[in-house]
Scaffold this motif. Structure first.
Motif, PDB file in Angstrom:
ATOM      1  N   GLY A  39      37.361 -77.066 -30.153  1.00  0.00           N
ATOM      2  CA  GLY A  39      38.417 -76.697 -31.490  1.00  0.00           C
ATOM      3  C   GLY A  39      38.598 -75.961 -32.119  1.00  0.00           C
ATOM      4  N   LEU A  40      37.658 -75.044 -31.476  1.00  0.00           N
ATOM      5  CA  LEU A  40      37.166 -73.654 -32.725  1.00  0.00           C
ATOM      6  C   LEU A  40      37.955 -72.308 -32.333  1.00  0.00           C
ATOM      7  CD1 LEU A  40      33.294 -73.710 -32.852  1.00  0.00           C
ATOM      8  CD2 LEU A  40      35.381 -73.771 -34.600  1.00  0.00           C
ATOM      9  N   PHE A  41      38.462 -72.432 -30.726  1.00  0.00           N
ATOM     10  CA  PHE A  41      38.951 -71.140 -29.934  1.00  0.00           C
ATOM     11  C   PHE A  41      40.244 -71.158 -29.738  1.00  0.00           C
ATOM     12  CE2 PHE A  41      34.013 -71.521 -29.087  1.00  0.00           C
ATOM     13  CZ  PHE A  41      33.408 -70.798 -29.618  1.00  0.00           C
ATOM     14  N   SER A  42      41.236 -70.434 -30.173  1.00  0.00           N
ATOM     15  CA  SER A  42      42.955 -70.796 -29.379  1.00  0.00           C
ATOM     16  C   SER A  42      42.500 -70.773 -28.181  1.00  0.00           C
ATOM     17  CB  SER A  42      43.062 -69.582 -29.498  1.00  0.00           C
ATOM     18  OG  SER A  42      42.946 -68.355 -28.552  1.00  0.00           O
ATOM     19  N   PRO A  43      43.435 -71.315 -26.858  1.00  0.00           N
ATOM     20  CA  PRO A  43      43.412 -71.643 -25.248  1.00  0.00           C
ATOM     21  C   PRO A  43      43.708 -70.393 -25.202  1.00  0.00           C
ATOM     22  CG  PRO A  43      45.629 -72.696 -26.916  1.00  0.00           C
ATOM     23  CD  PRO A  43      44.886 -72.005 -27.534  1.00  0.00           C
ATOM     24  N   LEU A  44      43.873 -68.923 -24.861  1.00  0.00           N
ATOM     25  CA  LEU A  44      43.558 -68.392 -24.140  1.00  0.00           C
ATOM     26  C   LEU A  44      42.465 -67.950 -24.540  1.00  0.00           C
ATOM     27  CD1 LEU A  44      44.062 -65.519 -23.399  1.00  0.00           C
ATOM     28  CD2 LEU A  44      44.291 -64.497 -25.062  1.00  0.00           C
ATOM     29  N   LEU A  45      41.224 -67.913 -25.768  1.00  0.00           N
ATOM     30  CA  LEU A  45      39.708 -67.203 -26.221  1.00  0.00           C
ATOM     31  C   LEU A  45      38.530 -68.728 -25.425  1.00  0.00           C
ATOM     32  CD1 LEU A  45      38.679 -65.362 -27.373  1.00  0.00           C
ATOM     33  CD2 LEU A  45      38.521 -66.812 -29.337  1.00  0.00           C
ATOM     34  N   GLU A  46      39.112 -69.672 -26.003  1.00  0.00           N
ATOM     35  CA  GLU A  46      38.513 -70.968 -25.014  1.00  0.00           C
ATOM     36  C   GLU A  46      38.924 -70.849 -23.377  1.00  0.00           C
ATOM     37  OE1 GLU A  46      40.025 -74.873 -25.350  1.00  0.00           O
ATOM     38  OE2 GLU A  46      39.643 -75.513 -23.271  1.00  0.00           O
ATOM     39  N   SER A  47      39.774 -70.233 -22.759  1.00  0.00           N
ATOM     40  CA  SER A  47      39.695 -69.389 -21.349  1.00  0.00           C
ATOM     41  C   SER A  47      38.889 -69.013 -20.446  1.00  0.00           C
ATOM     42  CB  SER A  47      41.390 -69.893 -20.726  1.00  0.00           C
ATOM     43  OG  SER A  47      41.384 -69.342 -19.815  1.00  0.00           O
ATOM     44  N   PHE A  48      38.667 -67.615 -22.305  1.00  0.00           N
ATOM     45  CA  PHE A  48      38.405 -66.752 -21.510  1.00  0.00           C
ATOM     46  C   PHE A  48      36.664 -66.522 -21.200  1.00  0.00           C
ATOM     47  CE2 PHE A  48      35.616 -62.938 -23.189  1.00  0.00           C
ATOM     48  CZ  PHE A  48      36.209 -61.915 -22.406  1.00  0.00           C
ATOM     49  N   ILE A  49      36.266 -67.902 -22.900  1.00  0.00           N
ATOM     50  CA  ILE A  49      34.752 -67.475 -23.033  1.00  0.00           C
ATOM     51  C   ILE A  49      34.401 -68.613 -21.817  1.00  0.00           C
ATOM     52  CG2 ILE A  49      33.431 -69.774 -24.624  1.00  0.00           C
ATOM     53  CD1 ILE A  49      34.841 -68.550 -26.878  1.00  0.00           C
ATOM     54  N   ASN A  50      35.250 -70.307 -21.031  1.00  0.00           N
ATOM     55  CA  ASN A  50      34.968 -71.267 -20.690  1.00  0.00           C
ATOM     56  C   ASN A  50      35.346 -70.086 -18.769  1.00  0.00           C
ATOM     57  OD1 ASN A  50      34.213 -72.698 -21.877  1.00  0.00           O
ATOM     58  ND2 ASN A  50      35.703 -74.159 -21.797  1.00  0.00           N
ATOM     59  N   ASP A  51      36.075 -70.075 -18.638  1.00  0.00           N
ATOM     60  CA  ASP A  51      36.238 -69.213 -17.237  1.00  0.00           C
ATOM     61  C   ASP A  51      35.410 -67.932 -16.975  1.00  0.00           C
ATOM     62  OD1 ASP A  51      36.876 -72.175 -16.861  1.00  0.00           O
ATOM     63  OD2 ASP A  51      39.289 -71.291 -17.231  1.00  0.00           O
ATOM     64  N   GLY A  52      35.886 -66.582 -17.880  1.00  0.00           N
ATOM     65  CA  GLY A  52      35.245 -66.275 -17.836  1.00  0.00           C
ATOM     66  C   GLY A  52      34.433 -65.723 -18.071  1.00  0.00           C
ATOM     67  N   VAL A  53      33.608 -65.852 -19.052  1.00  0.00           N
ATOM     68  CA  VAL A  53      32.105 -65.834 -20.164  1.00  0.00           C
ATOM     69  C   VAL A  53      31.397 -66.475 -19.155  1.00  0.00           C
ATOM     70  CG1 VAL A  53      30.485 -65.263 -21.777  1.00  0.00           C
ATOM     71  CG2 VAL A  53      32.837 -64.567 -22.144  1.00  0.00           C
ATOM     72  N   ILE A  54      31.543 -67.707 -19.463  1.00  0.00           N
ATOM     73  CA  ILE A  54      30.148 -68.886 -19.388  1.00  0.00           C
ATOM     74  C   ILE A  54      30.542 -68.498 -17.497  1.00  0.00           C
ATOM     75  CG2 ILE A  54      29.693 -70.965 -19.091  1.00  0.00           C
ATOM     76  CD1 ILE A  54      30.621 -71.041 -22.329  1.00  0.00           C
ATOM     77  N   PHE A  69      46.449 -64.963 -16.537  1.00  0.00           N
ATOM     78  CA  PHE A  69      47.632 -64.528 -16.970  1.00  0.00           C
ATOM     79  C   PHE A  69      48.583 -63.752 -15.944  1.00  0.00           C
ATOM     80  CE2 PHE A  69      44.656 -62.016 -20.133  1.00  0.00           C
ATOM     81  CZ  PHE A  69      44.857 -62.578 -20.761  1.00  0.00           C
ATOM     82  N   PRO A  70      49.851 -64.052 -15.646  1.00  0.00           N
ATOM     83  CA  PRO A  70      50.925 -63.969 -17.524  1.00  0.00           C
ATOM     84  C   PRO A  70      50.732 -64.938 -18.176  1.00  0.00           C
ATOM     85  CG  PRO A  70      52.537 -63.364 -15.688  1.00  0.00           C
ATOM     86  CD  PRO A  70      51.087 -64.528 -15.021  1.00  0.00           C
ATOM     87  N   HIS A  71      50.091 -66.074 -17.994  1.00  0.00           N
ATOM     88  CA  HIS A  71      50.117 -67.268 -18.167  1.00  0.00           C
ATOM     89  C   HIS A  71      50.975 -67.241 -19.260  1.00  0.00           C
ATOM     90  CE1 HIS A  71      47.226 -70.791 -19.183  1.00  0.00           C
ATOM     91  NE2 HIS A  71      47.942 -70.045 -20.296  1.00  0.00           N
ATOM     92  N   ASP A  72      52.416 -67.747 -18.711  1.00  0.00           N
ATOM     93  CA  ASP A  72      53.801 -67.825 -19.164  1.00  0.00           C
ATOM     94  C   ASP A  72      53.925 -69.003 -20.364  1.00  0.00           C
ATOM     95  OD1 ASP A  72      56.163 -68.176 -20.233  1.00  0.00           O
ATOM     96  OD2 ASP A  72      57.152 -66.737 -18.636  1.00  0.00           O
ATOM     97  N   GLU A  73      53.348 -69.310 -20.839  1.00  0.00           N
ATOM     98  CA  GLU A  73      53.683 -70.870 -21.094  1.00  0.00           C
ATOM     99  C   GLU A  73      55.388 -71.379 -21.443  1.00  0.00           C
ATOM    100  OE1 GLU A  73      51.685 -73.509 -22.237  1.00  0.00           O
ATOM    101  OE2 GLU A  73      49.998 -72.241 -22.515  1.00  0.00           O
ATOM    102  N   GLU A  74      55.922 -70.714 -21.579  1.00  0.00           N
ATOM    103  CA  GLU A  74      57.333 -71.360 -21.367  1.00  0.00           C
ATOM    104  C   GLU A  74      58.241 -71.804 -20.257  1.00  0.00           C
ATOM    105  OE1 GLU A  74      61.650 -69.100 -23.428  1.00  0.00           O
ATOM    106  OE2 GLU A  74      59.906 -68.835 -24.249  1.00  0.00           O
ATOM    107  N   ALA A  75      57.922 -70.835 -18.944  1.00  0.00           N
ATOM    108  CA  ALA A  75      57.848 -71.184 -18.025  1.00  0.00           C
ATOM    109  C   ALA A  75      57.535 -72.470 -17.727  1.00  0.00           C
ATOM    110  CB  ALA A  75      57.703 -70.176 -17.287  1.00  0.00           C
TER     111      ALA A  75
END
Lengths: 83, 760
Positions: free
Chosen positions: B357-372, B565-571
């Motif tokens: 729970g340390l990261f925002s959803p964007l950062l979490e996705s970046f770390i998990n799916d991108g970096v790791i 991206f664009p990851h449109d939450e509203e839509a």
């Protein structure tokens, strides 16, 4: 006496020792073979033919070399006298 | 006491292949070595160090070769390192020449060329024991008399011998500093040949001076010029590249060479063969009283005994199949637990990131799916690479690799490849990455290039899940296990068969390699050295992580961004609105149940199911609306003639970085959540999927078309990165990507359209 019995290396029987007489020197591959010791006056013999008919294993100088029949056809040989 | 700077020397380790040169290098330097690449070419550069109180010796382990006639990359690099053309500051001070004592005559050929360079040479004789077994006695004192240069006879596996060599090396270096011996190999040369060489050198010198080029040739250069004019011009072309008038100079050089060759008759030289024979005459003269061949009773040597079995028509092929299947099985079975372990480790990391729970959803996705995810997709290949190189090192060091190539040459010769290509190709059936890396065993540059270009067509293990899913869903239930098995076999064969034809076209039409042949020494069998194997494996893994790993990692980040991206939450929220309403109703009902004191346990289950459904719906919505998803919809018309709808098109696009991704991508697109090739829910979804007009999307024909597409398409960025690393140029991965993708498209198109015409 068949001292004039010239032929090419690809037509020699297994384990028949022959003497290289001439190299038909027409490309870079033959230069490489000569550098590796396939030169006139050297003894050479075929030790094995690969299961699928090509290439062949020859014994030259003190080692064993694998060459294709196509290249062996450029190597003119003569039977050693005592054979 | 004042500290004196240590004296630095560079030493080049040169020798024929199979002389134990690398064993000597590893024994001399131990762990003090590093590897890299020479600029511009992909010849491996290995440098090691020896240090004592007074000296630092930098050793270059140069590639094993038979001649300095610069026709291959290995030979060019060696010549350039020795002459200091590559790096002026690093002109080699000393050459350490390793010779196989059991084969002195041929080993002396390269020695003569080295001595012609006027760099001090130290001789190291190895394999004296093998020579003695062959009945060859070497009189070292006599050799020393004929060749007044430092000579050592050692056994590279003997610790004392190595210490003695190290001490001797340092001693000879200090002697070199004090007194230069005036030994000159040229004293042995026949007068006419020596005069001709010197005449050529002077003429070339004049030619280059006239063109204001500061450039000097050596004897080996002249020899190349006389024996292979085209290669010589190519070589000079490389060296002159920076000179602005070089096309013009080359043109003049052509005429000049013709003139020089014309002059050879004045020196009684009528053929190139004469130059080679002259060298061997000199060798005979030197070795005349040195070698004493004792009459052996024609007893077969160990190698000959083993060979009569290992390259026998029947036993040889059986032994070969056994070795290959053990190797292949090991890559599959030993690597998979390690790979699973690596995967679960990275999954554990991902879970930790999510739950922290340390990261925002964007950062979490970046770390998990991108970096790791990115790091994971690099590291996961390490077990396969390590295991394959373990086998290759053992096979090569023992001498068996040469026999395997001998056995298989004929199978590949008609395509313009040779026997050396067999193991890289067969390894690529497990994974193209280690397969491509293992093409380093191919000494011919052109054969190596075309092997690398076709290796990705071999059906690697990452294609298997795709076959399992589609055969299991569409073929097996309808046509039975026999047809299913045949289908699996056909998918593995199609890549191999097409690869051979691609190679044929490549070699005959594009690379134009008319003179490709197969010349290979069959060395004596040895017990492989543990140290050599260790360094081989470590080097392979390191160079993969360092050079291919960085590219793969960078690409992973880009792909992640395209799918995120664009990851449109509203839509997305709007999209799941109806579900949310249902959920709210359910929750309200549960609350009422509780209030009424009438808890309804099934209600909880319903709620949880719906929550999961919403999660899947969200993921599916985000993927199909991501940039990648939009590209999939955009590109659908292109894939329609192959029988694919837009969802499959998105799946195919998403799996370009790594083909196995198709299954999890389909899982997300079809809202079944985490999926693998066995999951029933995905299979049911696929079977029931309909086009808007009500016809089913998937027929057995679509499944076959899709599998053919996957069998042939270049869907693996790691492979492309490794191709770039091994061939040193981005144009090669681009070629591979283009030809494989078009091949995949065309063949799948033919399969689908013919099938439709025949059966529907």
């Amino acid at each position: 006496m068949d001292s004039f019995n010239f032929t090419t290396l690809d037509k020699i029987q297994l384990n028949q020792e022959v003497i290289i007489k001439k190299i038909h020197h027409n490309n870079s591959n033959m230069t490489r073979l000569m550098e590796m010791g396939i030169i006139p006056e050297e003894k050479i013999k075929i030790l094995q033919v690969a299961p699928l008919g090509d290439p062949i294993e020859v014994s030259i100088m003190e080692y064993k070399l694998c060459i294709r029949k196509k290249d062996a056809a450029n190597i003119e040989v003569i039977y050693a006298k005592n054979s | 006491m004042q500290k004196i700077a240590k004296k630095e020397f560079t030493i080049a380790l040169v020798g024929n292949p199979n002389t134990g040169k690398t064993t000597v290098f590893n024994a001399l330097c131990g762990m003090r070595q590093r590897t890299g690449n020479y600029p511009g070419v992909t010849v491996e550069k290995r440098v090691g160090f020896i240090e004592n109180d007074d000296y630092i010796l930098e050793l270059y382990d140069l590639p094993g070769l038979y001649s300095l006639r610069a026709t291959s990359n290995d030979e060019k690099i060696t010549l350039e390192v020795l002459t200091g053309r590559l790096d002026k500051s690093k002109k080699q001070d000393i050459i350490l020449y390793i010779l196989d004592a059991s084969n002195l005559k041929r080993n002396f050929y390269l020695l003569l060329q080295l001595l012609e360079l006027n760099i001090p040479v130290i001789l190291v004789l190895t394999m004296i024991d093998i020579a003695e077994k062959k009945g060859i006695k070497i009189d070292l004192k006599e050799l020393q008399k004929k060749l007044p240069i430092p000579i050592f006879a050692i056994n590279a596996k003997n610790h004392e011998d190595i210490t003695r060599l190290k001490e001797g090396l340092i001693k000879s270096i200090s002697n070199l500093e004090n007194s230069r011996t005036n030994f000159d190999i040229k004293n042995y040369y026949p007068k006419n040949i020596l005069e001709y060489y010197n005449h050529c050198l002077a003429q070339f010198h004049q030619f280059f001076a006239n063109h204001h080029i500061n450039f000097s040739l050596t004897y080996p250069d002249i020899f190349l010029c006389l024996t292979d004019q085209n290669e010589f011009l190519l070589y000079i072309n490389d060296l002159l590249k920076e000179n602005e008038n070089h096309p013009q100079i080359l043109q003049e050089l052509k005429d000049f060479i013709a003139h020089i060759k014309e002059g050879s008759k004045e020196f009684m030289i009528f053929s190139n063969a004469q130059l080679i024979q002259a060298r061997y005459k000199i060798i005979e003269q030197i070795l005349k009283d040195v070698i004493k061949q004792e009459e052996t009773q024609e007893k077969k040597t160990f190698t000959e005994t083993l060979d009569s079995f290992l390259i026998h028509k029947i036993w040889g092929l059986m032994a070969f199949l056994l070795v290959m299947s053990i190797m292949f099985q090991s890559i599959y079975t030993w690597a998979s637990p390690l790979m699973d372990w690596i995967e679960s480790f990275f999954n554990f990391l991902k879970e930790w990131v999510s739950s922290s729970g340390l990261f925002s959803p964007l950062l979490e996705s970046f770390i998990n799916d991108g970096v790791i995810g990115g790091v994971g997709s690099v590291v996961v290949f390490v077990p396969q690479i390590a295991i394959l190189f373990l086998f290759i090192a053992i096979l090569e060091d023992s001498g068996y690799l040469a026999r395997a190539s001998f056995l298989m040459d004929k199978l590949l010769s008609w395509t313009g490849l040779n026997g050396r290509a067999f193991i890289p190709l067969i390894s690529s059936f497990a994974c193209a990455i280690p397969g491509i890396m293992s093409t380093r065993v191919i000494s011919d540059d052109k054969v190596r290039t075309s092997t690398i270009l076709i290796a990705p067509l071999m059906s690697c293990s990452a294609r298997l899940p795709v076959y399992v899913l589609f055969i299991g869903t569409f073929i097996e239930p309808k046509y039975g296990a026999l047809i299913a098995g045949f289908c699996l076999f056909a998918m593995h064969s199609i890549g191999l068969i097409l690869a051979l034809f691609v190679s044929l076209v490549l070699n005959k039409k594009i690379l134009k390699t008319p003179s490709i042949t197969f010349i290979m020494e069959l060395p004596e069998y040895h017990i492989p050295s543990f140290r050599n194997i260790y360094f081989r494996v470590i080097e392979a893994v390191k160079s993969f992580l360092k050079r291919a790993g960085t590219i793969i990692f960078a690409m992973s980040i880009v792909i992640w961004a395209l799918t995120y991206f664009p990851h449109d939450e509203e839509a997305a929220n709007k999209h799941i609105q109806p579900f949310m309403q249902d959920l709210e109703t359910l929750i309200r009902m549960e609350e009422e149940d509780l209030k009424n004191g009438n808890p309804f346990p099934e209600r909880r289950i319903q709620i949880e199911l719906l929550q999961k459904e919403i999660e899947k719906e969200m993921a599916s919505f985000h993927l199909s609306n991501s940039y990648l998803g939009r590209m999939g919809k955009f590109i659908e018309p292109v894939f329609r003639p192959l029988g694919f709808d837009w969802k499959l098109s998105v799946g195919i696009l998403a799996s370009f970085p790594a083909r196995e991704v198709i299954i999890s991508a389909l899982g997300i697109i079809y809202n079944v959540g985490e999926a693998n090739e066995e999951s029933e829910s995905l299979r049911t979804k696929l079977l029931n999927e309909k086009f808007p007009d009500g016809t089913p999307v998937y027929t057995p024909l679509t499944a076959i078309s899709l599998m053919v597409f996957f069998a042939l398409c270049a869907q693996c960025m790691s492979t492309l990165a490794v191709i770039k690393k091994e061939l040193g140029d981005w144009k090669y991965p681009v070629y591979v990507f283009l030809y494989m993708t078009s091949l995949a498209y065309i063949v799948a198109l033919i399969v689908y359209q013919t099938g439709k015409w025949l059966f529907y």
